[in-house]
Enzyme design. Structure first.
Site, PDB file in Angstrom:
ATOM      1  N   ASP A 117       0.972  -1.194   0.200  1.00  0.00           N
ATOM      2  CA  ASP A 117      -0.007  -0.029   0.036  1.00  0.00           C
ATOM      3  C   ASP A 117       1.052   1.145   0.034  1.00  0.00           C
ATOM      4  O   ASP A 117       2.072   1.003   0.346  1.00  0.00           O
ATOM      5  CB  ASP A 117      -0.847  -0.085   1.157  1.00  0.00           C
ATOM      6  CG  ASP A 117      -1.864   1.357   1.359  1.00  0.00           C
ATOM      7  OD1 ASP A 117      -2.289   1.575   0.440  1.00  0.00           O
ATOM      8  OD2 ASP A 117      -1.959   1.486   2.409  1.00  0.00           O
ATOM      9  N   ASP A 518      -1.475  -0.956   6.000  1.00  0.00           N
ATOM     10  CA  ASP A 518      -1.566  -0.355   7.340  1.00  0.00           C
ATOM     11  C   ASP A 518      -3.103  -0.253   7.600  1.00  0.00           C
ATOM     12  O   ASP A 518      -3.406   0.259   8.752  1.00  0.00           O
ATOM     13  CB  ASP A 518      -0.985   0.844   7.541  1.00  0.00           C
ATOM     14  CG  ASP A 518      -1.494   2.116   6.961  1.00  0.00           C
ATOM     15  OD1 ASP A 518      -1.784   1.822   5.773  1.00  0.00           O
ATOM     16  OD2 ASP A 518      -1.790   3.214   7.390  1.00  0.00           O
ATOM     17  N   ASP A 522      -6.414  -2.724   3.270  1.00  0.00           N
ATOM     18  CA  ASP A 522      -5.203  -3.500   2.801  1.00  0.00           C
ATOM     19  C   ASP A 522      -5.658  -5.033   3.340  1.00  0.00           C
ATOM     20  O   ASP A 522      -4.782  -5.936   3.081  1.00  0.00           O
ATOM     21  CB  ASP A 522      -4.081  -3.120   3.424  1.00  0.00           C
ATOM     22  CG  ASP A 522      -3.854  -1.751   2.769  1.00  0.00           C
ATOM     23  OD1 ASP A 522      -4.040  -1.446   1.653  1.00  0.00           O
ATOM     24  OD2 ASP A 522      -3.484  -0.799   3.775  1.00  0.00           O
TER      25      ASP A 522
END
Length: 749
Positions: A117, A518, A522
């Protein structure tokens, strides 16, 4: 497969032994199973079959079942060292790395693709209000990155406070823009907040220009609201509105309390909050003002808001120019618009929306459609640009990972231009790298040969990704193309697309994958990848809860893979090969003895030693080596990432390594057995004395074979080898002194 090879070896030596047993019955009239009378009624083939079953029991140790227990114990040690690695400890958050599973520490040494990410993973997720575009005009804030402070734009302050005359339309747009920033969110006041003191309302009209953290310089920190939101973007925008004196002081179910630049309190009644989702890529708030107007504020991605606008204006053209430049500078961009809703329209929409929320079938689709219906005909207010800086050492980490041969994919929901800028800043895309933008249409004409002769990065938009994932032909071409690229960037990716892409890569390529993120968006890709890493940041704990490993900084991924991953894999390889070796050596020693006893299945080693030879006598050093062995120093592994290629490509353990271990065991077993046999040739020594020499030699050779592979000796290594020898001789002495009537010792007496 190597365990299958062990089973094949077991079958072969059992077959040879059983054939030998049958031949002994046929030609020398010997059988250890039946008396003379019984042998007359039995066939040699039958006796050989029964012997085959006997030899399976005798030789079954060659299949290392205890290896699985030993490996689990070793992995506990690996997890302990990962959890207690001081170099992955973050003093700022008082946390270090955490391994949450025993199953896959060694998989860290085989990663070939990393899916990452962007926001909060590569960046700090500490948003700073950098600039905004209102009514087609840009207002830039001066940011001090060392102190996370910014200075308000004087021109914008003068327009808001009336010091600078502006047209009525522009003044209304300015007010509604900051009103939208303050209201169009889900931010609330933290439990430790205190309402602004009355004395603050009496401060001078000229507010200080510098804004630090939650406070203005002339306001004490203990009297300011502590804003808490689902995302740091929202908090940054609410704080920006506060700085420009659109201050949200209270937010409860019935009303939102603001203090505006006119120094009066204003109450707004929230009617509906249409939350952000990855399909709409926007969120809206419907409020009722004090004069009974119903207003809808909507903010979201620039392409989404642009499509919802009532008309295209000159201000929109200028705003889009600013948005493009913001994206190219790597800033996070949102656009905001509003519309006024009549009472009749709201009542009608609310009725349909309530029906959609109460529906059982296709609820999500119906609710989303209802939201889209009301989020139309917007009037543009402007755009915001929020800066999110890269974390420390991101450039170094990505560079090291690429040197190790790992391909890094960045999956983000940001604009393509923003994502490309961050990719270049983080060295995901190097300066000399050529970028290829791929869509479903262009992919059909593109071949991997086009990128073979140069360093290439691949850029794919979320809409194009859907076309690729839905078309098997395009997907296969896309996968072949990505194998030739040094880095891949996916922009405008939704959480479901992230998970689908990771799953497709695993299925099409068979490569070991790792996903790191995080936030809750995700979780899908973290759970789909072979190894999931959650980065504990400011977006909640969903990613960490779903992951196999948790770290606090992206830079920790470098040590987690290049050091702990390589160590875990190489240690387990050394242990596995040693287990195959020592089990094969012991069984082959018994096999060489069978011709001397007419393939009767007789053993010359005491049962107690036979039982404990591959477990108690040799397991402790194996565990210590498996936990503590460091054939390459951590500093060397970090400075020379190319070493990781050995574990990543599996060159540390191949089929050849397995057969070399088996051949080494065969050679050592021949030496041990026949030297021991020659030592007692033409002597009156008994079976068990001969077996004691053979067993002692086996234990010593097994330990020595492991000892010569140790490259980093410690006191624990030495102690484990000495303890193993002590256990062997202690068990032998205790057994011989206590069990005088046991098998073997009656014959020795």
């Amino acid at each position: 497969l190597d365990v299958v090879c062990c089973a094949i070896i077991l079958f072969i030596i059992c077959l040879i032994s059983s054939v030998g047993s049958g031949l002994c019955e046929e030609y020398i009239n010997f059988s250890f199973l039946y008396s003379q009378e019984e042998r007359e009624t039995k066939f040699a083939i039958y006796i050989g079959f029964i012997s085959f079953l006997t030899f399976i029991i005798l030789y079954q140790v060659i299949i290392p079942l205890s290896l699985y227990v030993i490996i689990d114990l070793i992995k506990i040690g690996h997890v302990y060292f990962i959890n207690n690695d001081i170099l992955m400890y973050n003093e700022k958050v008082n946390r270090g790395a955490k391994c949450k599973t025993l199953n896959i520490p060694e998989d860290l040494g085989q990663i070939e693709i990393i899916f990452s990410d962007k926001t909060g993973t590569l960046t700090e997720n500490k948003m700073v209000f950098k600039s905004c575009s209102i009514y087609g005009q840009e207002y830039v804030q001066d940011v001090n990155y060392e102190t996370s402070t910014f200075t308000r734009n004087k021109d914008l302050v003068d327009k808001l406070t009336g010091k600078k005359a502006v047209p009525e339309d522009e003044k209304n747009t300015l007010d509604k823009f900051f009103l939208g920033l303050a209201i169009c969110n889900t931010v609330s006041l933290g439990v430790q907040s205190k309402h602004v003191d009355k004395t603050i309302n009496k401060r001078k009209e000229t507010m200080p220009e510098s804004y630090n953290g939650y406070i203005l310089n002339d306001i004490q920190a203990n009297v300011l609201p502590n804003y808490v939101g689902e995302s740091t973007d929202e908090v940054a925008l609410v704080k920006a509105a506060f700085v420009y004196n659109f201050q949200m002081l209270e937010r409860i179910k019935d009303h939102i309390k603001l203090q505006t630049s006119e120094r009066d309190y204003r109450l707004f009644k929230p009617l509906d909050i249409l939350p952000f989702d990855s399909e709409r890529k926007c969120m809206s708030v419907i409020i009722r003002t004090e004069d009974n107007q119903i207003l809808l504020f909507c903010k979201g991605a620039d392409n989404v808001i642009t499509a919802k606008l009532r008309e295209e204006t000159d201000e929109l053209v200028e705003t889009l120019k600013h948005v493009t430049r913001y994206a190219e500078d790597g800033l996070r961009v949102l656009m905001i618009g509003y519309r006024e809703i009549s009472e009749e329209e709201y009542e009608s929409w609310k009725e349909n929306y309530s029906i959609a929320e109460a529906s059982i079938e296709n609820k999500e689709i119906l609710v989303s459609q209802s939201m889209v219906e009301v989020e139309t005909g917007l009037t543009l207010l402007g755009a915001t640009a929020v800066e999110d800086r890269l974390q420390d050492n991101v450039l170094e980490t990505i560079t090291k990972l690429r040197e190790a041969g790992i391909v890094v994919w960045m999956l983000t929901g940001d604009k393509k231009e923003t994502a490309i800028n961050i990719a270049r800043s983080s060295r995901l895309f190097s300066p000399q790298m050529d970028l290829i933008e791929v869509s479903g249409e262009t992919l059909g004409d593109m071949t991997s040969e086009e990128v073979l002769s140069k360093e290439t990065g691949l850029v794919v938009n979320g809409d194009s990704l859907d076309e690729i994932l839905e078309n098997k032909t395009h997907l296969k071409k896309f996968m072949r193309l990505t194998r030739q690229c040094k880095a891949v960037l996916i922009s405008r990716a939704t959480p479901s697309q992230k998970g689908s892409l990771v799953r497709a890569v695993k299925q099409e390529t068979g490569l070991h994958t790792l996903a790191i993120g995080d936030g809750a968006n995700d979780v899908n890709m973290i759970q789909t990848a072979d190894v999931g890493v959650g980065l504990s940041g400011t977006e909640g704990a969903q990613a960490v809860m779903a992951a196999d490993f948790a770290i606090t900084r992206f830079q920790d991924l470098q040590r987690l893979l290049l050091v702990h991953g390589f160590w875990s894999y190489s240690r387990l390889i050394k242990v596995v090969l040693h287990f195959f070796y020592k089990n094969a050596a012991l069984i082959l020693v018994l096999f060489w003895f069978q011709p001397l006893c007419a393939f009767s299945g007789q053993v010359m080693i005491l049962p107690i030693h036979l039982l404990l030879s591959t477990f108690l006598y040799t397991s402790l050093p194996t565990i210590i080596v498996g936990v503590l062995e460091r054939d390459t120093a951590a500093s060397i592994l970090v400075d020379n990432p190319i070493i990781y290629t050995k574990s990543r490509t599996g060159s540390l353990y191949t089929r050849q390594h397995f057969w070399v271990a088996i051949l080494e065991a065969a050679y050592h077993s021949v030496v041990i057995f026949f030297i021991s046999l020659g030592t007692y040739a033409d002597s009156q020594v008994g079976l068990w004395e001969f077996g004691s020499l053979v067993c002692s030699s086996c234990v010593l050779v097994m330990l020595l074979q492991l000892a010569v592979q140790v490259t980093s000796w410690t006191s624990l290594h030495l102690l484990s080898f000495l303890v193993s020898l002590a256990m062997y001789y202690t068990v032998g002495m205790v057994y011989s002194s206590v069990c005088t009537s046991c098998q073997g010792y009656q014959m020795m007496q």
